[in-house]
Design a protein around this motif. Structure first.
Motif, PDB file in Angstrom:
ATOM      1  N   VAL A  15      55.100  83.971  15.818  1.00  0.00           N
ATOM      2  CA  VAL A  15      56.215  83.162  16.300  1.00  0.00           C
ATOM      3  C   VAL A  15      56.540  83.653  17.709  1.00  0.00           C
ATOM      4  O   VAL A  15      56.890  84.828  17.895  1.00  0.00           O
ATOM      5  CB  VAL A  15      57.443  83.295  15.383  1.00  0.00           C
ATOM      6  CG1 VAL A  15      58.613  82.473  15.938  1.00  0.00           C
ATOM      7  CG2 VAL A  15      57.102  82.869  13.965  1.00  0.00           C
ATOM      8  N   SER A  16      56.409  82.766  18.697  1.00  0.00           N
ATOM      9  CA  SER A  16      56.636  83.129  20.092  1.00  0.00           C
ATOM     10  C   SER A  16      57.899  82.449  20.596  1.00  0.00           C
ATOM     11  O   SER A  16      58.103  81.251  20.356  1.00  0.00           O
ATOM     12  CB  SER A  16      55.456  82.697  20.958  1.00  0.00           C
ATOM     13  OG  SER A  16      54.260  83.329  20.521  1.00  0.00           O
ATOM     14  N   ILE A  17      58.728  83.212  21.307  1.00  0.00           N
ATOM     15  CA  ILE A  17      59.972  82.684  21.865  1.00  0.00           C
ATOM     16  C   ILE A  17      59.973  82.865  23.373  1.00  0.00           C
ATOM     17  O   ILE A  17      59.732  83.967  23.875  1.00  0.00           O
ATOM     18  CB  ILE A  17      61.202  83.406  21.274  1.00  0.00           C
ATOM     19  CG1 ILE A  17      61.263  83.228  19.762  1.00  0.00           C
ATOM     20  CG2 ILE A  17      62.492  82.877  21.919  1.00  0.00           C
ATOM     21  CD1 ILE A  17      62.356  84.062  19.099  1.00  0.00           C
ATOM     22  N   LEU A  18      60.217  81.781  24.103  1.00  0.00           N
ATOM     23  CA  LEU A  18      60.438  81.823  25.547  1.00  0.00           C
ATOM     24  C   LEU A  18      61.749  81.095  25.807  1.00  0.00           C
ATOM     25  O   LEU A  18      61.853  79.888  25.534  1.00  0.00           O
ATOM     26  CB  LEU A  18      59.295  81.147  26.304  1.00  0.00           C
ATOM     27  CG  LEU A  18      59.527  80.944  27.809  1.00  0.00           C
ATOM     28  CD1 LEU A  18      59.627  82.283  28.532  1.00  0.00           C
ATOM     29  CD2 LEU A  18      58.422  80.089  28.415  1.00  0.00           C
ATOM     30  N   ALA A  19      62.747  81.802  26.313  1.00  0.00           N
ATOM     31  CA  ALA A  19      64.054  81.193  26.564  1.00  0.00           C
ATOM     32  C   ALA A  19      64.588  81.700  27.893  1.00  0.00           C
ATOM     33  O   ALA A  19      64.598  82.913  28.135  1.00  0.00           O
ATOM     34  CB  ALA A  19      65.018  81.528  25.436  1.00  0.00           C
ATOM     35  N   THR A  20      65.035  80.779  28.744  1.00  0.00           N
ATOM     36  CA  THR A  20      65.557  81.165  30.055  1.00  0.00           C
ATOM     37  C   THR A  20      66.763  80.308  30.420  1.00  0.00           C
ATOM     38  O   THR A  20      66.921  79.190  29.933  1.00  0.00           O
ATOM     39  CB  THR A  20      64.496  81.003  31.165  1.00  0.00           C
ATOM     40  OG1 THR A  20      64.159  79.625  31.305  1.00  0.00           O
ATOM     41  CG2 THR A  20      63.247  81.800  30.853  1.00  0.00           C
ATOM     42  N   ILE A  21      67.573  80.862  31.315  1.00  0.00           N
ATOM     43  CA  ILE A  21      68.735  80.149  31.857  1.00  0.00           C
ATOM     44  C   ILE A  21      68.641  80.178  33.378  1.00  0.00           C
ATOM     45  O   ILE A  21      68.392  81.228  33.976  1.00  0.00           O
ATOM     46  CB  ILE A  21      70.046  80.801  31.397  1.00  0.00           C
ATOM     47  CG1 ILE A  21      70.209  80.639  29.880  1.00  0.00           C
ATOM     48  CG2 ILE A  21      71.249  80.199  32.127  1.00  0.00           C
ATOM     49  CD1 ILE A  21      71.316  81.472  29.301  1.00  0.00           C
ATOM     50  N   GLY A  22      68.870  79.014  34.005  1.00  0.00           N
ATOM     51  CA  GLY A  22      68.891  78.947  35.460  1.00  0.00           C
ATOM     52  C   GLY A  22      68.005  77.853  36.008  1.00  0.00           C
ATOM     53  O   GLY A  22      67.067  77.386  35.355  1.00  0.00           O
ATOM     54  N   GLY A  23      68.315  77.415  37.212  1.00  0.00           N
ATOM     55  CA  GLY A  23      67.523  76.373  37.861  1.00  0.00           C
ATOM     56  C   GLY A  23      68.059  74.986  37.576  1.00  0.00           C
ATOM     57  O   GLY A  23      68.665  74.730  36.537  1.00  0.00           O
ATOM     58  N   VAL A  24      67.823  74.096  38.508  1.00  0.00           N
ATOM     59  CA  VAL A  24      68.262  72.707  38.356  1.00  0.00           C
ATOM     60  C   VAL A  24      67.249  71.992  37.469  1.00  0.00           C
ATOM     61  O   VAL A  24      66.126  71.710  37.896  1.00  0.00           O
ATOM     62  CB  VAL A  24      68.382  72.018  39.729  1.00  0.00           C
ATOM     63  CG1 VAL A  24      68.805  70.562  39.550  1.00  0.00           C
ATOM     64  CG2 VAL A  24      69.375  72.755  40.607  1.00  0.00           C
ATOM     65  N   GLN A  25      67.633  71.726  36.218  1.00  0.00           N
ATOM     66  CA  GLN A  25      66.730  71.124  35.242  1.00  0.00           C
ATOM     67  C   GLN A  25      67.556  70.611  34.067  1.00  0.00           C
ATOM     68  O   GLN A  25      68.696  71.037  33.866  1.00  0.00           O
ATOM     69  CB  GLN A  25      65.720  72.168  34.742  1.00  0.00           C
ATOM     70  CG  GLN A  25      66.383  73.382  34.099  1.00  0.00           C
ATOM     71  CD  GLN A  25      65.390  74.389  33.571  1.00  0.00           C
ATOM     72  OE1 GLN A  25      64.398  74.020  32.950  1.00  0.00           O
ATOM     73  NE2 GLN A  25      65.648  75.674  33.821  1.00  0.00           N
ATOM     74  N   PRO A  26      66.987  69.721  33.276  1.00  0.00           N
ATOM     75  CA  PRO A  26      67.684  69.310  32.061  1.00  0.00           C
ATOM     76  C   PRO A  26      67.555  70.386  30.977  1.00  0.00           C
ATOM     77  O   PRO A  26      66.671  71.248  31.046  1.00  0.00           O
ATOM     78  CB  PRO A  26      66.951  68.030  31.649  1.00  0.00           C
ATOM     79  CG  PRO A  26      65.563  68.219  32.183  1.00  0.00           C
ATOM     80  CD  PRO A  26      65.731  68.983  33.474  1.00  0.00           C
ATOM     81  N   ASP A  27      68.428  70.329  29.993  1.00  0.00           N
ATOM     82  CA  ASP A  27      68.271  71.193  28.826  1.00  0.00           C
ATOM     83  C   ASP A  27      66.938  70.886  28.145  1.00  0.00           C
ATOM     84  O   ASP A  27      66.521  69.722  28.046  1.00  0.00           O
ATOM     85  CB  ASP A  27      69.391  70.944  27.815  1.00  0.00           C
ATOM     86  CG  ASP A  27      70.743  71.444  28.286  1.00  0.00           C
ATOM     87  OD1 ASP A  27      70.807  72.065  29.362  1.00  0.00           O
ATOM     88  OD2 ASP A  27      71.726  71.207  27.566  1.00  0.00           O
ATOM     89  N   ARG A  28      66.279  71.937  27.689  1.00  0.00           N
ATOM     90  CA  ARG A  28      65.023  71.767  26.950  1.00  0.00           C
ATOM     91  C   ARG A  28      65.083  72.626  25.697  1.00  0.00           C
ATOM     92  O   ARG A  28      65.334  73.832  25.774  1.00  0.00           O
ATOM     93  CB  ARG A  28      63.839  72.185  27.817  1.00  0.00           C
ATOM     94  CG  ARG A  28      62.479  72.049  27.128  1.00  0.00           C
ATOM     95  CD  ARG A  28      61.375  72.595  28.024  1.00  0.00           C
ATOM     96  NE  ARG A  28      60.058  72.494  27.418  1.00  0.00           N
ATOM     97  CZ  ARG A  28      58.964  73.086  27.903  1.00  0.00           C
ATOM     98  NH1 ARG A  28      59.039  73.801  29.029  1.00  0.00           N
ATOM     99  NH2 ARG A  28      57.799  72.958  27.288  1.00  0.00           N
ATOM    100  N   GLN A  29      64.873  72.002  24.542  1.00  0.00           N
ATOM    101  CA  GLN A  29      64.876  72.723  23.267  1.00  0.00           C
ATOM    102  C   GLN A  29      63.698  72.209  22.445  1.00  0.00           C
ATOM    103  O   GLN A  29      63.730  71.092  21.934  1.00  0.00           O
ATOM    104  CB  GLN A  29      66.190  72.472  22.510  1.00  0.00           C
ATOM    105  CG  GLN A  29      67.410  72.913  23.288  1.00  0.00           C
ATOM    106  CD  GLN A  29      68.719  72.477  22.650  1.00  0.00           C
ATOM    107  OE1 GLN A  29      69.627  73.256  22.503  1.00  0.00           O
ATOM    108  NE2 GLN A  29      68.817  71.205  22.277  1.00  0.00           N
ATOM    109  N   GLU A  30      62.635  73.004  22.365  1.00  0.00           N
ATOM    110  CA  GLU A  30      61.432  72.582  21.650  1.00  0.00           C
ATOM    111  C   GLU A  30      61.055  73.617  20.595  1.00  0.00           C
ATOM    112  O   GLU A  30      61.093  74.822  20.833  1.00  0.00           O
ATOM    113  CB  GLU A  30      60.260  72.396  22.615  1.00  0.00           C
ATOM    114  CG  GLU A  30      60.423  71.229  23.560  1.00  0.00           C
ATOM    115  CD  GLU A  30      59.161  70.946  24.361  1.00  0.00           C
ATOM    116  OE1 GLU A  30      58.098  71.519  24.032  1.00  0.00           O
ATOM    117  OE2 GLU A  30      59.237  70.160  25.323  1.00  0.00           O
ATOM    118  N   PHE A  31      60.676  73.096  19.450  1.00  0.00           N
ATOM    119  CA  PHE A  31      60.243  73.915  18.322  1.00  0.00           C
ATOM    120  C   PHE A  31      58.942  73.299  17.819  1.00  0.00           C
ATOM    121  O   PHE A  31      58.920  72.143  17.388  1.00  0.00           O
ATOM    122  CB  PHE A  31      61.329  73.892  17.241  1.00  0.00           C
ATOM    123  CG  PHE A  31      60.971  74.605  15.973  1.00  0.00           C
ATOM    124  CD1 PHE A  31      61.194  75.962  15.847  1.00  0.00           C
ATOM    125  CD2 PHE A  31      60.438  73.917  14.891  1.00  0.00           C
ATOM    126  CE1 PHE A  31      60.887  76.627  14.665  1.00  0.00           C
ATOM    127  CE2 PHE A  31      60.127  74.571  13.717  1.00  0.00           C
ATOM    128  CZ  PHE A  31      60.348  75.919  13.600  1.00  0.00           C
TER     129      PHE A  31
END
Length: 320
Positions: free
Chosen positions: A225-241
């Motif tokens: 199970v790999s997790i990549l999560a970041t905050i910052g930058g001009v972008q829309p919210d992204r939530q993928e599983f």
């Protein structure tokens, strides 16, 4: 007869649950309490049929079910008071933030032997139910693992800013608030997980919550199970599983939008309803109705919630 409900905590989640419980034929969310007068005022605008009680104890005493939507650090005394009075409990996640305190709370709730469930919103939803059915039918082949990807331009997100505690390291952050949901989903699919490695990044201000998480977990049979999560930058919210199989893979975006791939582009399995949140909360409340009469249901147990809390707090402790 409808279930009489006390709601303790009238912030974002408390108000949201108040609205949807009022729409559900099995619940009467008539008894409310929050120490914040403005939150009480907003709740009464939303639902004039309900009543602001003089204290949490007054609200609990009137109810069959107590829904605790207050921040985790202040939740324990309300939970124990309700359980000691024989009231059923529906708790917001995270179950807690301190593992020792949560273990003791879990044991005491179990000793009171009242119905208790935790509100991981995907538990009763079509996405998880359909995925588990596809897995059981062998349609996905062998499951290889899960990828969890989150990117937000800012935290808290715009709609969460009324809950200021979410931006602080003590109780908030995206790992407790969002990644926890996907870890719960993963454990329902792959079974219990263990943390292999994690790197969690925090801002210079030690009071603020994490800004990035890179982690690897494994199931008991070695599925990654790999997790990549970041905050910052001009972008829309992204939530993928993404659940990866040898025959097909499934991708869930924004918690409930379900798509499938057999090697090509992901294709949506169904047209999403206009109000995904309403569908999700109704499913949770349908299962909560079953839980309160000891019938089979899909809600998260306290034991599951504590296991997810353990993983979350372990990830947060692994800093760069």
């Amino acid at each position: 007869m409808a279930i009489k409900v006390a709601i303790i905590g009238l912030g974002i989640m408390g108000q949201r649950m108040l609205t949807h419980m009022r729409l559900h034929q099995n619940f009467e969310p008539d008894y409310l309490w929050d120490p914040d007068e403005s939150a009480c005022h907003q709740a009464m605008i939303l639902d004039p049929q309900s009543k602001i009680m003089n204290s949490a104890s007054d609200a609990i005493s009137k109810a069959d079910l107590v829904y605790l939507a207050c921040p985790p650090a202040v939740r324990k005394p309300y939970a124990l008071a309700a359980a000691a009075a024989g009231k059923a409990l529906f708790l917001e996640k995270p179950f807690g933030i301190n593992l020792d305190d949560s273990a003791k709370l879990m044991a005491r709730l179990q000793a009171h032997n009242v119905p208790v469930a935790v509100n991981f919103t995907q538990a009763s939803g079509a996405a998880l139910t359909d995925l588990l059915a596809a897995k059981d039918r062998g349609e996905m082949g062998d499951l290889l693992g899960v990828d969890i990807i989150l990117t937000y331009p800012a935290w808290p997100r715009q709609w969460q800013k009324g809950a200021d505690w979410l931006r602080f390291r003590a109780e908030g952050g995206m790992t407790r608030e969002v990644i926890s949901h996907f870890l719960f989903f993963t454990e329902r699919v792959l079974g219990p997980l263990s943390l292999v490695s994690a790197h969690t990044t925090y801002p210079d201000d030690p009071s603020l919550c994490e800004t990035a998480v890179l982690a690897r977990l494994e199931s008991k049979t070695g599925q990654a199970v790999s997790i990549l999560a970041t905050i910052g930058g001009v972008q829309p919210d992204r939530q993928e599983f993404i659940v990866k199989g040898t025959k097909s893979s499934r991708r869930f975006t924004d918690f409930h939008k379900d798509a499938i791939s057999d090697g090509g582009a992901f294709i949506a399995l169904r047209e999403p309803p206009k109000d995904l949140r309403a569908i999700s909360l109704k499913a949770q409340l349908d299962d909560l109705s079953l839980h309160l009469v000891a019938k089979p249901n899909r809600l998260a147990t306290v034991e599951e919630a504590f296991r997810i809390q353990t993983l979350v707090e372990s990830i947060l402790a692994k800093t760069l």
